[in-house]
Motif scaffolding. Structure first.
Motif, PDB file in Angstrom:
ATOM      1  N   ALA A 144     102.546 -80.637 -28.095  1.00  0.00           N
ATOM      2  CA  ALA A 144     102.204 -79.912 -26.870  1.00  0.00           C
ATOM      3  C   ALA A 144     102.512 -78.423 -26.992  1.00  0.00           C
ATOM      4  CB  ALA A 144     102.971 -80.507 -25.694  1.00  0.00           C
ATOM      5  N   THR A 145     103.620 -78.073 -27.640  1.00  0.00           N
ATOM      6  CA  THR A 145     103.943 -76.653 -27.782  1.00  0.00           C
ATOM      7  C   THR A 145     102.971 -75.984 -28.750  1.00  0.00           C
ATOM      8  OG1 THR A 145     106.237 -77.300 -27.442  1.00  0.00           O
ATOM      9  CG2 THR A 145     105.867 -75.055 -28.146  1.00  0.00           C
ATOM     10  N   ALA A 146     102.588 -76.699 -29.804  1.00  0.00           N
ATOM     11  CA  ALA A 146     101.618 -76.135 -30.747  1.00  0.00           C
ATOM     12  C   ALA A 146     100.273 -75.931 -30.043  1.00  0.00           C
ATOM     13  CB  ALA A 146     101.451 -77.062 -31.952  1.00  0.00           C
ATOM     14  N   ASP A 147      99.871 -76.894 -29.187  1.00  0.00           N
ATOM     15  CA  ASP A 147      98.624 -76.732 -28.426  1.00  0.00           C
ATOM     16  C   ASP A 147      98.681 -75.481 -27.554  1.00  0.00           C
ATOM     17  OD1 ASP A 147      97.859 -79.102 -29.480  1.00  0.00           O
ATOM     18  OD2 ASP A 147      98.030 -80.272 -27.634  1.00  0.00           O
ATOM     19  N   LEU A 148      99.815 -75.318 -26.883  1.00  0.00           N
ATOM     20  CA  LEU A 148      99.982 -74.182 -25.971  1.00  0.00           C
ATOM     21  C   LEU A 148      99.847 -72.865 -26.729  1.00  0.00           C
ATOM     22  CD1 LEU A 148     100.733 -73.826 -22.910  1.00  0.00           C
ATOM     23  CD2 LEU A 148     103.053 -73.413 -23.665  1.00  0.00           C
TER      24      LEU A 148
END
Lengths: 155, 481
Positions: free
Chosen positions: B332-336
């Motif tokens: 999720a952080t990489a997506d963000l």
């Protein structure tokens, strides 16, 4: 001649005694753990972590940690006995607590004094009331908003 | 305790299992929608499982016992209020899907709703929070393996980060959700086994008497820090779920008609876990277990009470609870960062292959950075995680009001997050970690309400649908060439 010999022997004896005293003191220091609180001398939430260390730690060492409510440890209670070199103590009421530790029954460490002073009830109840208001208002805007959305969809 | 050899065998077996499953599920991720959002087609069972398993983080299995040990019965209940985060997000998940059918991240919402300045501040908060969560879990992995199997802290922490990074790289959200499903089954079975075993071996009377004599504050109704922690933890949980892309990505990934139900079911399934995990910490004194660090109490008591066979179960449960959260957070952080920073700010014309490559580099970079910060054990899990509390609490109202109030505006959101974060940090350092989120949320709420009243916006909800409902066209453009 005799005088110089006596003087030399005396000097050697003094030197040896000195060395012996230093050695004994050094050995003694090795058996006395250094105790300290890792969470400060005043606790606002009723818990404290105590850590201790000493030179020359070997497997099989047994430490004894005591807690008391007076500096002379007349009401001392052993709260831990074993090989660990830290202990976490919680659930303490408002009071002053004293701690000391020793290794394999040798001399006690210096005393650590911890004062437990919980937050005031006034501050606590104020924050609880604020928290409740924030939560209820948050829940209210979400539930009201969700209901409105459903009603708008129906219309 | 189990021997380091058994620990290594377990660690190896679980690591190989997750990586193989990651590769298996990862084969489905043929587009960016697939890699980031599992094709936006996750059903109720997988949806509930991934939400529940992700919320059963190291924070539940290790921090809930810490809460109980430090704050007593109130602390145990305080931790379980985290369920409200999932329960109140359920209606938001439905709202998010209907307003933003083609959305990707929580950052998308803030950018479209409040503009660029608020978006940048939100990204700083969100990435900072994600990172502290990741660090707390890396630390938890090292602590766990050291407590149960005697594997050195650095080795254990390194392995858990490496394994989760591996299968997240291979499979994206498909792999994360798939492994979460199996991990949630193992966690639930393990908690039942541990609970039954503890109840069989511990005499409740002796636990109560030990607490009453030696740790009286843990049983008291008026325990100041614990009372503050109840609403602090509740609001921290709300802030975590409302703002974090971990939960938004699941709202986008789960089918719109089952999203709300999945979050409600997950909330109720999760609710008893912190109570069970917390209870075992209260037995530590009666069992004569010395706790050297409060965040180790959960695994320490469980392994001690259950013996070697039980320790194997505990090891598997804790490993799964850690892995299910580390993978979600990395993804999720990489997506963000990929969507909101790289694609929106640096390279808007990047094709899907390039985006996926960047996303992989970001996963690797995040893991490496987290590993470096985890090396020196900087504090207990609670102090590390709740350091992000003020900022997290300050996002509740900008998100909730932004989704339902047309009048909510950028001024309120940006000043709410700034003032809330600063006030919460002041509370963190002057009063304690158990007041930080509460203060941040309260200050932010006041600012958002005042600004909505004095500077009302009249937001058009259609502006949130950036792709004008043409998700099919967008999805097709995401297929690799």
């Amino acid at each position: 001649m005799n005088f110089s010999l006596t003087k030399a022997i005396s000097l050697k004896a003094i030197a040896l005694t000195g060395l012996l005293l230093i050695a004994i003191r050094g050995l003694g220091a090795d058996t006395i753990p250094a105790l300290r609180p890792s969470t400060g001398a005043v606790s606002r939430d009723g818990h404290v972590k105590l850590v201790w260390q000493h030179k020359g730690s070997v497997p099989g060492n047994v430490y004894e940690l005591q807690q008391a409510k007076n500096a002379s440890f007349t009401d001392a209670r052993t709260i831990y006995k074993g090989p660990d070199r830290a202990s976490f103590v919680s659930g303490l009421e408002n009071d002053t607590y004293y701690y000391r530790v020793r290794l394999n029954g040798h001399s006690w460490s210096e005393t650590v004094r911890i004062e437990v002073l919980h937050h005031s009830m006034r501050l606590t109840l104020t924050l609880v009331a604020i928290g409740a208001v924030v939560f209820l208002l948050t829940a209210w805007i979400i539930i009201k908003g969700a209901n409105q959305t459903v009603a708008e969809r129906r219309d | 305790m189990i021997s380091p050899e058994t620990g290594w065998i377990l660690l190896g077996a679980l690591s190989v299992l997750w990586i193989l499953l990651g590769i298996y599920w990862g084969r489905k991720a043929k587009s960016m929608d697939g890699f980031m959002l599992a094709g936006r087609n996750v059903g109720l069972a997988f949806g509930t499982a991934t939400v529940m398993a992700t919320w059963v983080t190291s924070n539940t299995t290790m921090l809930a016992p810490q809460f109980a040990l430090e704050l007593g019965v109130w602390g145990m209940l305080a931790y379980s209020t985290g369920a409200f985060g999932l329960l109140l997000f359920a209606p938001l998940a439905r709202r998010i899907r209907s307003l933003m059918p083609g959305g990707y991240t929580s950052g998308d919402f803030i950018r479209l709703r409040y503009g660029k300045a608020t978006w940048i501040l939100f990204l700083v908060i969100s990435i900072f929070y994600g990172f502290t969560w990741l660090i707390s879990m890396g630390m938890a992995g090292g602590i766990l393996m050291n407590a149960i199997a005697g594997i050195p802290y650095v080795t254990g922490m390194t392995i858990i980060l490496a394994v989760c990074t591996g299968y997240t790289l291979f499979g994206g959200l498909y792999a994360v959700i798939g492994t979460d499903y199996i991990q949630s089954l193992i966690i639930m079975a393990g908690i039942v086994i541990v609970g039954i075993a503890v109840m069989n071996q511990v005499d409740l009377d002796s636990v109560y008497n030990h607490l009453r004599t030696n740790k009286p504050m843990l049983l008291k109704t008026l325990q100041p820090a614990a009372m503050m922690a109840v609403f602090n933890n509740l609001l921290f949980g709300l802030g975590e779920v409302f703002h974090s892309n971990v939960w938004w990505s699941r709202a986008f990934a789960i089918r719109s008609e089952v999203g709300k139900k999945a979050y409600i079911l997950a909330g109720f399934t999760w609710l008893p876990i912190p109570v069970a995990a917390g209870f075992i910490a209260l037995t530590s004194g009666a069992l004569g277990i010395n706790v050297t660090s409060p965040d180790m109490v959960g695994p320490l008591v469980a392994a001690n009470v259950l013996g070697k066979a039980g320790a194997v179960v505990v090891f598997a449960v804790f490993f799964c609870s850690l892995a299910s959260s580390v993978d979600s957070l990395l993804a999720a952080t990489a997506d963000l960062i990929t969507e909101d920073i790289y694609r929106k700010m640096i390279n808007p014309s990047a094709n899907q292959r390039k985006l996926r490559k960047i996303s992989s580099f970001i996963v690797l970079g995040l893991a490496l950075l987290a590993w470096l910060v985890c090396l020196p054990r900087i504090g207990t899990l609670a102090t590390v995680l709740f350091f992000a509390g003020p900022a997290v609490g300050s996002t509740i109202w900008p998100v909730a009001a932004g989704l339902y109030w047309r009048k909510a505006n950028a001024k309120g959101a940006i000043w709410g997050m700034l003032a809330g974060s600063l006030a919460g940090l002041a509370a963190y350092f002057t009063l304690g970690w158990y007041t930080a989120s509460l203060t941040g949320a309260a200050v932010s709420m006041i600012v958002v309400i005042v600004c909505s009243y004095f500077f009302p916006d009249n937001f058009d909800w259609r502006r949130l649908n950036e792709y004008h409902g043409d998700t099919a066209q967008k999805a097709s453009s995401h297929v690799f060439h």
